[in-house]
Design a protein around this motif. Structure first.
Motif, PDB file in Angstrom:
ATOM      1  N   ASP A 380       6.131  -7.832  41.220  1.00 49.94           N
ATOM      2  CA  ASP A 380       6.974  -9.021  41.223  1.00 49.94           C
ATOM      3  C   ASP A 380       8.430  -8.623  41.388  1.00 49.94           C
ATOM      4  OD1 ASP A 380       8.731 -11.122  39.729  1.00 49.94           O
ATOM      5  OD2 ASP A 380       6.808 -12.146  40.022  1.00 49.94           O
ATOM      6  N   ARG A 381       9.215  -9.420  42.092  1.00 46.75           N
ATOM      7  CA  ARG A 381      10.604  -9.084  42.390  1.00 46.75           C
ATOM      8  C   ARG A 381      11.488  -9.024  41.151  1.00 46.75           C
ATOM      9  NH1 ARG A 381      11.912  -8.033  47.160  1.00 46.75           N
ATOM     10  NH2 ARG A 381      14.073  -7.960  46.489  1.00 46.75           N
ATOM     11  N   ARG A 382      10.989  -9.499  40.016  1.00 47.38           N
ATOM     12  CA  ARG A 382      11.784  -9.383  38.795  1.00 47.38           C
ATOM     13  C   ARG A 382      11.916  -7.936  38.346  1.00 47.38           C
ATOM     14  NH1 ARG A 382       8.583 -12.865  34.668  1.00 47.38           N
ATOM     15  NH2 ARG A 382       6.876 -12.021  35.919  1.00 47.38           N
ATOM     16  N   TYR A 383      11.024  -7.090  38.808  1.00 49.60           N
ATOM     17  CA  TYR A 383      10.995  -5.713  38.345  1.00 49.60           C
ATOM     18  C   TYR A 383      11.391  -4.757  39.456  1.00 49.60           C
ATOM     19  CZ  TYR A 383       8.048  -8.191  35.012  1.00 49.60           C
ATOM     20  OH  TYR A 383       7.563  -9.092  34.109  1.00 49.60           O
ATOM     21  N   PHE A 384      11.991  -3.641  39.050  1.00 48.72           N
ATOM     22  CA  PHE A 384      12.305  -2.596  40.010  1.00 48.72           C
ATOM     23  C   PHE A 384      11.259  -1.497  39.827  1.00 48.72           C
ATOM     24  CE2 PHE A 384      15.625   0.697  41.563  1.00 48.72           C
ATOM     25  CZ  PHE A 384      14.964   0.765  42.779  1.00 48.72           C
ATOM     26  N   CYS A 385      10.162  -1.634  40.542  1.00 51.07           N
ATOM     27  CA  CYS A 385       9.087  -0.656  40.454  1.00 51.07           C
ATOM     28  C   CYS A 385       9.356   0.476  41.437  1.00 51.07           C
ATOM     29  CB  CYS A 385       7.734  -1.305  40.763  1.00 51.07           C
ATOM     30  SG  CYS A 385       6.377  -0.115  40.780  1.00 51.07           S
ATOM     31  N   PHE A 420      15.256  -5.050  27.597  1.00 53.33           N
ATOM     32  CA  PHE A 420      16.550  -5.108  28.250  1.00 53.33           C
ATOM     33  C   PHE A 420      17.183  -6.478  28.066  1.00 53.33           C
ATOM     34  CE2 PHE A 420      19.796  -4.940  31.377  1.00 53.33           C
ATOM     35  CZ  PHE A 420      20.075  -3.596  31.581  1.00 53.33           C
ATOM     36  N   LYS A 421      16.421  -7.492  28.347  1.00 55.66           N
ATOM     37  CA  LYS A 421      16.962  -8.843  28.234  1.00 55.66           C
ATOM     38  C   LYS A 421      17.287  -9.196  26.796  1.00 55.66           C
ATOM     39  CE  LYS A 421      14.952 -10.689  32.465  1.00 55.66           C
ATOM     40  NZ  LYS A 421      14.026 -11.650  33.071  1.00 55.66           N
ATOM     41  N   ALA A 422      16.493  -8.683  25.863  1.00 52.57           N
ATOM     42  CA  ALA A 422      16.733  -8.979  24.453  1.00 52.57           C
ATOM     43  C   ALA A 422      17.924  -8.192  23.905  1.00 52.57           C
ATOM     44  CB  ALA A 422      15.485  -8.648  23.639  1.00 52.57           C
ATOM     45  N   SER A 423      18.078  -6.933  24.359  1.00 48.82           N
ATOM     46  CA  SER A 423      19.098  -6.062  23.790  1.00 48.82           C
ATOM     47  C   SER A 423      20.446  -6.194  24.474  1.00 48.82           C
ATOM     48  CB  SER A 423      18.633  -4.603  23.867  1.00 48.82           C
ATOM     49  OG  SER A 423      17.418  -4.426  23.168  1.00 48.82           O
ATOM     50  N   GLU A 427      20.721  -8.599  33.365  1.00 46.58           N
ATOM     51  CA  GLU A 427      19.722  -8.050  34.266  1.00 46.58           C
ATOM     52  C   GLU A 427      19.933  -6.536  34.383  1.00 46.58           C
ATOM     53  OE1 GLU A 427      17.197  -9.724  35.527  1.00 46.58           O
ATOM     54  OE2 GLU A 427      17.916 -11.488  34.467  1.00 46.58           O
ATOM     55  N   PRO A 428      18.925  -5.791  34.774  1.00 53.84           N
ATOM     56  CA  PRO A 428      19.103  -4.343  34.950  1.00 53.84           C
ATOM     57  C   PRO A 428      20.216  -4.022  35.937  1.00 53.84           C
ATOM     58  CG  PRO A 428      16.779  -4.905  34.940  1.00 53.84           C
ATOM     59  CD  PRO A 428      17.531  -6.198  34.964  1.00 53.84           C
ATOM     60  N   ALA A 429      20.667  -2.770  35.900  1.00 55.24           N
ATOM     61  CA  ALA A 429      21.847  -2.369  36.667  1.00 55.24           C
ATOM     62  C   ALA A 429      21.642  -2.445  38.170  1.00 55.24           C
ATOM     63  CB  ALA A 429      22.253  -0.942  36.286  1.00 55.24           C
TER      64      ALA A 429
END
Length: 450
Positions: A380-385, A420-423, A427-429
């Motif tokens: 899914d595009r939400r993740y950087f796999c 990441f979203k909680a802490s 969004e990721p870098a």
């Protein structure tokens, strides 16, 4: 003497924002799309034709930003005119025999490059406009001409990284190494055995070395390979890095090279929580520490990660490369460790001839993995796999179009995203677009890093 292809002195009015130990140089070169430029504050971006006069005048990133391109046409074999960064393995000779070493460091390779050829290779890279060079091994400082090679690389205008286990480094050696645009990265993995000869733990020995290097005036960094053997020691490492204002980068253990004999070091799903929390701490620290550092290999690599997502293809062999000590040219360290996709050898060809030749890896894009990734949660595009990687696929499956992630890595991606979203509440870098078309449309933030 040859110098970096196109380098402009930074406009003196911009010196106030220049990070310490950074030379006031704007590095840039011509590409098919316009210009590629790297600024001393760490920004790297691609710009349209109108930026040329600004770059020649040494303008900073802020003044050039209006010329960032927002559209990039990407052919199947897209690659830059030269690597942005290059690993140069000076020798495979090493004073250690680490169980996870992907190059099987210890004994020199047969037919290692002469010092003369290494220096000429650096000249070729400067002529092509390479920005950053990482001197690695084996243990690079054990090369008899290490200081001469390092000095030449620095004089040519590269930013230089030194990847070392730290043991051969002395105050006398440090006195001969330039401080500006040089980062010394030392391994702490709890796997090396650096401290055994001093009857100390690895952690005690290496942290003392790091403080010695830092006190000598260098930018320093910790390199950590995460594995099943050290997953519960990682928090100690990141806490020490933060307390001592030292950068940190981690990579997961991959069972290649000597690691093929030590597959027990591969993380299992039981390690997900501990490793994910370490990664979050690393990400948080990177956001604090990195602005203090100017242009370096890490900043260039972050830009290339942005390009991976923007162009939907690996940048290995497109924007970076790895040259081992006998001259074989690989797309990246993973391909070198697994001995796949070698493009040529600089013992009998110029690097430019190798770089501009046909590379099989340049025909591989994310579309190659479409069947493999179908139905996978992390596609899914939400993740950087990072699993759409021909090098990693070859390690795990012996072919280039299968998933390059383990079950541990997949579970980690999902857990990291949640943490990441909680802490960090962000969004990721690595930014991603909501959607990409075949024309590869990306907004400006996708094509710059800093």
């Amino acid at each position: 003497m040859t110098t970096l292809q196109t380098t402009s002195p930074l406009d003196p009015t911009c010196y106030g924002s220049l990070p310490r130990r950074s030379r006031p140089l704007v590095r840039w070169r011509r590409e098919a799309f316009g210009y590629l430029a790297a600024f001393p504050d760490g920004h790297v971006g691609i710009f349209d034709e109108g930026v040329q006069d600004l770059l020649r005048a040494g303008a900073d990133y802020e003044r050039c930003a209006t010329h960032l391109i927002d559209r990039l046409e990407v052919p199947i074999d897209f690659h830059f005119n030269a690597p942005l960064m290059a690993w140069l393995e000076l020798t495979r000779t090493c004073n250690l025999r680490c169980p996870h070493c992907f190059v099987e460091g210890g004994v020199a390779r047969a037919g290692e490059l002469s010092t003369e050829r290494i220096l000429r290779l650096l000249d070729e890279w400067a002529e092509m406009g390479v920005f950053s060079v990482i001197l690695t091994g084996g243990e690079p400082t054990m090369h008899p001409d290490f200081l001469a090679i390092l000095s030449h690389a620095h004089e040519l205008g590269f930013t230089v990284g030194i990847a070392t286990n730290g043991m051969p480094i002395t105050e006398r050696m440090l006195a001969e190494i330039p401080r500006e645009d040089v980062i010394i990265s030392v391994s702490i993995d709890h796997l090396h055995g650096q401290g055994e000869r001093k009857q100390q733990s690895d952690f005690e020995y290496v942290t003392r070395k790091l403080l010695m290097i830092k006190e000598a005036g260098f930018n320093t960094s910790i390199m950590t390979t995460t594995s099943s053997a050290n997953v519960h020691s990682l928090q100690e490492i990141i806490e020490w890095a933060v307390a001592n204002d030292i950068s940190l980068r981690s990579v997961p253990f991959v069972a290649m090279g000597r690691g093929q004999l030590n597959k027990h070091l591969v993380n299992g799903v039981d390690d997900v929580e501990a490793s994910a929390r370490f990664w979050i701490a690393e990400e948080e620290w990177e956001r604090v520490r990195d602005p203090k550092i100017g242009l370096c290999a890490g900043k260039v690599f972050n830009f290339l990660l942005t390009m991976v997502y923007a162009t939907r293809r690996c940048m290995s062999g497109r924007g970076l490369c790895y040259v081992n000590s006998n001259g074989d040219v690989y797309p990246c360290s993973t391909c070198s460790g697994n001995k796949v996709l070698c493009a040529g050898n600089v013992s009998w060809d110029t690097f430019a001839d190798v770089w501009h030749s046909h590379w099989d890896i340049r025909g591989i894009t994310w579309d190659t993995f479409s069947e493999t990734c179908k139905g996978c949660a992390v596609s899914d595009r939400r993740y950087f796999c990072t699993g759409r990687c021909p090098g990693s696929s070859s390690v795990l499956h012996g072919r280039f179009d299968k998933c390059g992630t383990t079950d541990f890595q997949k579970a980690s991606i999902l857990r990291r995203e949640a943490l990441f979203k909680a802490s960090i509440h962000a969004e990721p870098a690595i930014p991603v677009a909501d959607r990409f078309k075949h024309s590869r449309v990306a907004d400006k933030s996708k094509l710059v890093s800093g």
